[in-house]
Write an enzyme that holds these catalytic residues in place. Structure first.
Site, PDB file in Angstrom:
ATOM      1  N   LEU A  82      11.519  -5.535  -2.006  1.00 12.91           N
ATOM      2  CA  LEU A  82      11.872  -6.947  -2.052  1.00 12.91           C
ATOM      3  C   LEU A  82      12.960  -7.286  -3.281  1.00 12.91           C
ATOM      4  O   LEU A  82      12.604  -6.681  -4.422  1.00 12.91           O
ATOM      5  CB  LEU A  82      10.819  -7.846  -2.067  1.00 12.91           C
ATOM      6  CG  LEU A  82       9.918  -7.654  -0.861  1.00 12.91           C
ATOM      7  CD1 LEU A  82       8.646  -8.665  -1.191  1.00 12.91           C
ATOM      8  CD2 LEU A  82      10.652  -8.267   0.345  1.00 12.91           C
ATOM      9  N   HIS A 100      -2.416  -2.420  -3.822  1.00 14.41           N
ATOM     10  CA  HIS A 100      -1.726  -1.207  -4.069  1.00 14.41           C
ATOM     11  C   HIS A 100      -3.053  -0.442  -4.248  1.00 14.41           C
ATOM     12  O   HIS A 100      -3.771  -0.674  -4.933  1.00 14.41           O
ATOM     13  CB  HIS A 100      -1.081  -1.203  -5.374  1.00 14.41           C
ATOM     14  CG  HIS A 100      -0.334   0.117  -5.714  1.00 14.41           C
ATOM     15  ND1 HIS A 100       0.825   0.721  -4.779  1.00 14.41           N
ATOM     16  CD2 HIS A 100      -0.603   1.005  -6.583  1.00 14.41           C
ATOM     17  CE1 HIS A 100       0.946   1.890  -5.308  1.00 14.41           C
ATOM     18  NE2 HIS A 100       0.207   2.122  -6.364  1.00 14.41           N
TER      19      HIS A 100
HETATM   20  C1  GRF Z   1      -2.740   0.202   1.881  1.00 17.59           C
HETATM   21  O1  GRF Z   1      -3.387   1.458   1.240  1.00 17.59           O
HETATM   22  C2  GRF Z   1      -2.265  -0.588   0.686  1.00 17.59           C
HETATM   23  O2  GRF Z   1      -2.789  -0.444  -0.310  1.00 17.59           O
HETATM   24  C3  GRF Z   1      -0.769  -0.101   0.584  1.00 17.59           C
HETATM   25  O3  GRF Z   1      -0.636   0.540   1.946  1.00 17.59           O
HETATM   26  C4  GRF Z   1      -1.657   0.735   2.590  1.00 17.59           C
HETATM   27  C5  GRF Z   1      -1.861  -0.319   4.047  1.00 17.59           C
HETATM   28  O4  GRF Z   1      -2.822   0.146   4.873  1.00 17.59           O
HETATM   29  N1  GRF Z   1       0.082  -1.037   0.108  1.00 17.59           N
HETATM   30  P1  GRF Z   1      -3.016  -1.028   6.058  1.00 17.59           P
HETATM   31  O5  GRF Z   1      -1.669  -1.232   6.793  1.00 17.59           O
HETATM   32  O6  GRF Z   1      -3.389  -2.363   5.211  1.00 17.59           O
HETATM   33  O7  GRF Z   1      -3.980  -0.525   6.928  1.00 17.59           O
END
Ligand code: GRF
Length: 216
Positions: free
Chosen positions: A95, A111
């Site tokens: 972004l 994250h």
């Molecule tokens: C998760 O591990 C999140 O921490 C990261 O991307 C992944 C997304 O997984 N930013 P989901 O689409 O929520 O299953």
């Protein structure tokens, strides 16, 4: 108290979005999910959101010439839906500072590492390569710098002998699904305050005191 109206941005399977939607079904949850937006038209998460009766929108970044017009369209969808607060949940577009500033202290991300360790991609692979014994996930307010910003909460899990990327990712993902709704509950319930680049939390539950790995 009026519930905070939340928009969730996804790009894929949306399991964290699902955890937020399910948490928000509780009558005492201080936030409601007003909109789920994906930049990927066939993102798996959109199906779940639709079936759950949540309004959805697709803003396909490939339909725009550059990041700014894409983000303007995104912003317009959020505002049209009356969204007051944004949760990024596996949203795979960087972004720009102007979008981030427009949602300053009103946008969080999850994250899959204990930030500030391992920002960016391939976090599990890098954590295994470094031989860390404890891994985890972080919910943080979004700043222009990727995977950085005031930390709302973190959850830790052990790295176990024999772990591969998939096994570690699954253990961390289960923790994400607990942490993200808990963090949103704190924010929407007015229990957090951003003070400079740190978050002050009031009345949070007591944390589990110690995770030792290996146990000695
Ligand atoms: C998760 O591990 C999140 O921490 C990261 O991307 C992944 C997304 O997984 N930013 P989901 O689409 O929520 O299953």
């Amino acid at each position: 108290m009026a519930r905070l109206r939340v928009g969730i941005l996804i790009s894929g399977r949306g399991s964290n979005m699902r955890a937020l939607v399910e948490a928000a079904r509780a009558p005492d949850f201080p936030a409601e999910i007003g909109l789920v937006v994906s930049n990927v038209p066939d993102a798996g998460g959109l199906v779940f959101a639709r079936d759950a009766g949540i309004a959805t929108a697709t803003v396909d970044h490939r339909a725009f010439k550059g990041r700014e017009p894409f983000e303007q369209a995104l912003d317009a969808e959020l505002r049209k839906a009356g969204v007051e607060f944004v949760c990024l949940a596996g949203f795979m577009r960087l972004l720009t500072p102007s979008f981030v500033d427009a949602w300053h202290d009103r946008m969080i991300n999850i994250h899959p590492s204990l930030l500030p360790s391992f920002p960016g991609l391939d976090t599990h692979k890098r954590a295994l390569a470094e031989g860390v014994r404890i891994a985890g996930c972080t919910v943080h307010f979004v700043r222009a710098k990727m995977d950085a910003g005031p930390i709302v909460g973190q959850a830790a899990v052990p790295v176990l002998p024999g772990d591969d990327e998939k096994m570690l990712a699954a253990r961390i993902l289960a923790a994400e699904h607990r942490l993200y709704p808990a963090a949103l509950r704190l924010i929407a319930g007015g229990k957090t305050r951003v003070d400079g680049e740190r978050v002050v939390v009031a009345d949070a539950g007591a944390p589990v005191p110690l995770l030792l790995n290996p146990a000695v």
